[in-house]
Design an enzyme around this catalytic site. Structure first.
Site, short mmCIF file in Angstrom:
data_model
loop_
_atom_site.label_atom_id
_atom_site.label_comp_id
_atom_site.label_asym_id
_atom_site.label_seq_id
_atom_site.Cartn_x
_atom_site.Cartn_y
_atom_site.Cartn_z
N ASP A 243 -2.69 -4.79 0.26
CA ASP A 243 -2.40 -6.10 0.84
C ASP A 243 -3.03 -6.32 2.20
OD1 ASP A 243 -0.70 -4.36 2.15
OD2 ASP A 243 1.13 -5.45 1.68
N MET B 54 0.82 -1.21 0.00
CA MET B 54 0.00 0.00 0.00
C MET B 54 0.86 1.27 0.00
SD MET B 54 -3.06 -1.12 2.62
CE MET B 54 -3.95 0.43 2.33
#
Length: 570
Positions: free
Chosen positions: A256, A82
């Site tokens: 994720d 991210m």
């Protein structure tokens, strides 16, 4: 049989997984990509390396799956680290063949720390009073300003690399870059967008107020979709490079943390995922957005983001072409999540072994620690060895061993390390409860959770049953399940998880929390006692909340004997 592919672009490698509609793993592969650190505190990667490793992993996973005649990949889902910022020039436009040559400069990653000044600027935009600025930002964006987030990176580019900023026409997140290379479609999802500081988390779209506040043209940002929505289809060139069939639907996916929750079945209210990777994450599913404003002195220790459980199971053009199984679009707005992250969970045990006893195996250390009683006979470990994010947002926080005596041996130190991490995870879980989220079921994942001892101690300290599941594939599996929802294999993400993810073991508390209470009460007050000392040791720099963001969960037992790594997620 229909098969689904999930891709997870991590910090060290890209992983690809092929599953069937029962959730069975048919093929897995990964390919590494390099990390650059051009200056202390800076971390960058070339998105072209992500694309290379993605193509390699996809081809290998498909080969490992051994597709039988008539089997095909029906859909592809994307996940990734991210907050990373991919800056693209004018070639990122409709009708132009996607190419890594459109990348303006290397991507700034989730753990890049160059943006401390920009984080302070962001907070000052909301109030000149430091005591209220962060709370005002949390109310508006759902999160505090952290160096790991995306908006500070964009502001840094505008201030320090003006020519590169002038060339930038699109800003993408890592998994969105890979999807663009696969499909030629620019898009992102609500979960990854939540970590930019530019999303209206409540309404799940870019915030006009935040864009105006920082003078950002919305044209820089991709359209925002729910995570299980179809974003596009495999292009001719991508098919040649990956081995996927041209026209295969590609689902937008998520960051994720969100796809990891899907891969563990955390998709209903009351469910929580505790992950013991290098960092430690508490992820709680929530039916409504919850701001972390309970403590006016430290607002935003938890993050309010969009969960990856929404989407539509068909897209008009793809459905009419017969690619999707569903005849009509079924739109579904997703839920939310609250996350809290400590920066050194299993990483603390890895540090302990590598620094103090590298000759010993993890098996040996854990056996010695298991012989030490709860509370480590008065030895307490503070696990902030990499700075801290939650429950104390302080990059200058440090670790400590307190109460050390000549009576303590190696087993005491190892057990104290594990207990110190568990105490911090309990503090984060208490913050989650204080935000108004009910905690009914807790599942556990990550490399550290493969230790029976660690699971037992954590169950004791959290005072709750810890569930293990039948899978350990994490974000890549979550991305594949999102792909299945996107192409109509399952009607919802919750249904997909119910059909594929099962509980395989439950670790129940066996020692009363009172056994740990003397150590836990000392640990709870240690940070406040030592905070000023940490600042002095760091050179007198004032503490702030501008710390790193953690989204990678690295296996800390990679070199341990196979006995410490059971096949199921524990």
């Amino acid at each position: 049989m229909s098969l689904l592919l999930g891709i997870d672009v991590g910090t060290s490698s890209t992983k690809a997984i092929v599953i069937d509609t029962s959730g069975g793993v048919r093929g897995v592969a990964s390919a590494a990509h390099p990390l650059a650190q051009p200056r202390p505190g800076w971390t960058e990667q070339n998105p072209a390396d992500w694309w290379r490793s993605s193509c390699q992993a996809i081809r290998a996973a498909i080969a490992n799956a051994g597709l039988a005649p008539g089997e095909r990949i029906m859909g592809v889902g994307c996940s990734g680290q991210m907050h990373g910022s991919v800056f693209l020039d004018e070639r990122a436009a409709p009708g132009v063949e996607p190419s890594p040559e459109a990348v303006v400069r290397p991507a700034l990653l989730w753990n890049d720390q160059r943006t401390a000044d920009q984080c302070q600027q962001i907070e000052r935009r909301f109030s000149d009073d430091p005591a209220t600025a962060r709370a005002a930002l949390v109310r508006e964006a759902g999160n505090a300003a952290l160096t790991g987030f995306t908006l500070p990176k964009l502001l840094w580019l505008r201030e320090h690399e003006r020519a590169n900023f002038a060339r930038t026409r699109r800003l993408l997140l890592p998994k969105d870059f890979i999807r663009w290379m696969l499909t030629g479609v620019i898009a992102t999802d609500v979960g990854d967008a939540s970590g930019t500081l530019l999303l209206d988390v409540d309404h799940r779209d870019w915030s006009p107020r935040l864009l105006r506040a920082f003078d950002i043209d919305q044209g820089l940002l991709p359209p925002v979709l729910e995570s299980a929505s179809v974003a596009g289809a495999i292009t001719t060139s991508a098919a040649q490079l990956t081995g996927l069939a041209e026209g295969t639907p590609v689902i937008v996916g998520s960051g994720d943390n969100m796809t990891g929750a899907v891969g563990a079945g955390i998709v209903e209210p009351g469910m929580v995922l505790v992950t013991l990777g290098t960092s430690g994450v508490v992820y709680a599913h929530a039916p409504q957005p919850r701001r972390d404003l309970a403590d006016p002195r430290q607002p935003g220790r938890l993050h309010t983001m969009c969960a990856a459980d929404g989407g539509c199971a068909a897209d008009g053009g793809l459905a009419s072409a017969g690619i999707l199984q569903a005849a009509e679009p079924r739109h579904a707005r997703g839920s939310w999540c609250v996350t809290g992250c400590m920066l050194s969970a299993a990483g603390s045990l890895a540090w302990c072994r590598e620094s103090l006893c590298p000759e010993a195996s993890y098996d040996t250390l854990l056996e010695e620690a298991a012989r030490v009683p709860p509370g480590s006979q008065g030895l307490v470990f503070l696990p902030h060895i990499s700075g801290e994010r939650c429950p104390h947002p302080d990059p200058l926080a440090r670790g400590a061993l307190v109460g050390l005596s000549s009576a303590h041996g190696r087993g005491h130190v190892v057990r104290a390390v594990i207990e110190g991490v568990c105490f911090t995870m309990r503090d984060i879980l208490d913050l989650v409860r204080a935000s108004g989220i009910e905690v009914q079921r807790v599942r556990i994942g990550g490399g550290g959770a493969k230790s029976d001892l660690w699971r037992r101690i954590l169950a004791d300290v959290l005072e709750i049953n810890l569930e293990s599941t039948n899978t350990e594939e994490g974000p890549a599996l979550g991305a594949a399940l999102l792909a299945g929802v996107g192409v109509g294999t399952w009607p919802s993400v919750a249904h997909a998880c119910a059909q594929t993810i099962t509980t395989t073991d439950v670790c129940r508390p066996h020692a009363a929390l009172t056994s740990y209470e003397p150590s836990r009460s000392v640990a709870k007050g240690l940070y406040a006692t030592l905070r000023q000392s940490f600042a002095k040791l760091a050179g007198g720099v004032e503490t702030s909340a501008n710390d790193t963001s953690a989204s990678e969960s690295i296996e800390p037992f990679a070199d341990a004997p196979s006995a410490t790594r059971p096949s199921h997620l524990t």
